[in-house]
Scaffold this active site. Structure first.
Site, mmCIF file in Angstrom:
data_model
loop_
_atom_site.group_PDB
_atom_site.id
_atom_site.type_symbol
_atom_site.label_atom_id
_atom_site.label_comp_id
_atom_site.label_asym_id
_atom_site.label_seq_id
_atom_site.Cartn_x
_atom_site.Cartn_y
_atom_site.Cartn_z
ATOM 1 N N GLU A 1 0.866 -1.185 0.000
ATOM 2 C CA GLU A 1 0.000 0.000 0.000
ATOM 3 C C GLU A 1 0.906 1.239 0.000
ATOM 4 O O GLU A 1 1.992 1.207 0.616
ATOM 5 C CB GLU A 1 -0.838 -0.010 1.290
ATOM 6 N N ASN B 1 -6.920 6.341 -1.593
ATOM 7 C CA ASN B 1 -5.827 5.414 -1.296
ATOM 8 C C ASN B 1 -6.067 4.231 -2.238
ATOM 9 O O ASN B 1 -6.959 3.416 -1.989
ATOM 10 C CB ASN B 1 -5.900 4.984 0.177
ATOM 11 N N LYS C 1 -9.395 2.192 -1.612
ATOM 12 C CA LYS C 1 -9.582 1.694 -0.241
ATOM 13 C C LYS C 1 -10.908 2.167 0.367
ATOM 14 O O LYS C 1 -11.216 3.364 0.360
ATOM 15 C CB LYS C 1 -8.425 2.168 0.633
ATOM 16 N N GLU D 1 -5.851 9.011 7.663
ATOM 17 C CA GLU D 1 -6.384 8.566 6.357
ATOM 18 C C GLU D 1 -7.756 9.167 6.097
ATOM 19 O O GLU D 1 -8.091 9.486 4.967
ATOM 20 C CB GLU D 1 -6.446 7.042 6.293
ATOM 21 N N CYS E 1 -4.923 -2.929 3.088
ATOM 22 C CA CYS E 1 -4.576 -2.751 4.493
ATOM 23 C C CYS E 1 -5.718 -3.004 5.473
ATOM 24 O O CYS E 1 -6.079 -4.141 5.711
ATOM 25 C CB CYS E 1 -3.961 -1.374 4.707
ATOM 26 N N ASN F 1 0.361 -0.894 5.428
ATOM 27 C CA ASN F 1 1.299 -0.104 6.232
ATOM 28 C C ASN F 1 0.714 -0.139 7.642
ATOM 29 O O ASN F 1 -0.266 0.584 7.918
ATOM 30 C CB ASN F 1 1.348 1.360 5.781
#
Ligand code: ING
Length: 331
Positions: free
Chosen positions: A47, A115, A132, A151, A182, A207
């Site tokens: 990611e 993302n 994401k 995020e 993730c 991550n």
């Protein structure tokens, strides 16, 4: 005829805030070459693989964070990855921060930030894109946290669902491949949506801080890797699929991310695992026909699922209190 493919997790060590994309790409090219020498046909990078995990940094205006985003894919910095993949005849998955002009709910085009991850075929075609959906952390600066996890500040929730595509890869004319990113791996709903599209191979990068940054509650450190593996192993077993889960790892500007990337089979077994928290290639030969056993017995969805009893899963967001038991007055 067995449907075999050799896959690799190309785990990345830390990328420091000051490290330019060109350095990260050079490291990724070395991993691609190393994977190729082992006969790899599909490589999964992490990611946000091109830069440091920038959501740990607070920017007053989100435009200040645009330096971490890609406005084109491939871009000048990432074209060498596409060229190397074509030259080597290898497909790859790449996670990155996507900045695009796209119509929103109003229908008017606006700047949007996701993302994202792409799956690129051995001839350089972008076969699939995913954005994401489960964004962890918070949107505003949180003074209680040891490290920020913003995020929700910098990315919108993905708007592409959890797609699966059947496309050629390696020597096979068609493999059902899907992606998640993730935090998605912790949500069984994500896996099941892919499983309901017959995903045989799920690709994901992550991550993940090695320590609990919330400053709330107790979470023994060893549980961080355990929970990451548990999520992927359960997802694979319960949806009879393989997965490649690739970390960006190591200490970035003082913040440690866990590694221990894994490749998991449809029995939920880890068939390859990284043992460092640095640049490391792990590979595994996957016989995709193993998916058939689970899919036609324990997880034969069409025989055993009962969606009429699952309505809470899509109708509710949070949990609700259950009814309280009371002894009934004698009738
Ligand atoms: N990182 C972490 C992850 O889901 C996290 C955030 C860590 C959530 C540990 C919960 C527990 O792996 C990202 N980038 O989603």
């Amino acid at each position: 005829m067995a449907r075999n493919i050799i896959v690799a997790a190309a785990q990345l060590g830390p990328i420091q805030k000051a490290e330019p994309r060109s350095v990260a790409v050079a490291r990724m090219l070395r991993l691609l070459e190393q994977a190729h020498r082992r006969g790899t046909e599909l490589v999964v990078f992490p990611e946000l693989a091109l830069t440091t995990f920038f959501p740990r940094h607070y920017y007053e205006s989100i435009e200040e964070a645009d330096q971490w985003f890609e406005t084109a894919m491939p871009s000048n910095e990432t074209e060498p990855l596409f060229a190397a993949a074509r030259r080597l005849g290898i497909g790859f998955h790449l996670g990155y921060a996507e900045l695009c002009e796209e119509a929103g709910e109003t229908g008017r085009a606006r700047r949007r930030r996701f993302n994202s991850a792409i799956l690129v075929g051995p001839e350089g075609d972008i076969l699939l894109k995913y954005r994401k959906i489960h964004l962890p952390g918070h949107a505003a600066f949180d003074p209680a946290r040891n490290v920020q996890h913003l995020e929700k500040r910098y990315f919108e929730v993905g708007n592409l669902g959890f797609p699966v595509i059947r496309a050629p890869m390696g020597a096979l004319p068609g493999i059902n491949m899907g992606m998640m990113i993730c935090n998605d791996r912790r949500w069984p709903e994500a896996w099941r949506v892919l499983g309901l599209q017959k995903a045989e191979l799920v690709l994901l990068g992550y991550n993940t801080p090695s320590l609990n940054q919330e400053g709330r509650g107790f979470e023994a450190h060893h549980l961080r890797v355990f929970h990451s593996h548990l999520s992927v192993q359960a997802g694979c077993y319960q949806n009879a699929c393989f997965a490649v889960a690739t970390a960006k790892a190591g200490t970035e500007d003082g913040c440690e991310l866990l590694g221990h990337s894994i490749i998991v089979n449809p029995h939920g077994e880890i068939i390859a695992m990284a043992t460092t928290w640095d640049d490391e290639v792990i590979t595994a030969g996957c016989d995709l026909d193993i998916c058939t056993l689970g899919r036609t017995t324990v997880f034969a969805f069409e025989k055993h699922r009962r969606p009429e009893h699952y309505t809470r899963i899509t109708s509710q967001i949070g949990a609700v209190d259950p009814p309280v038991w009371e002894r009934k007055a004698a009738e």
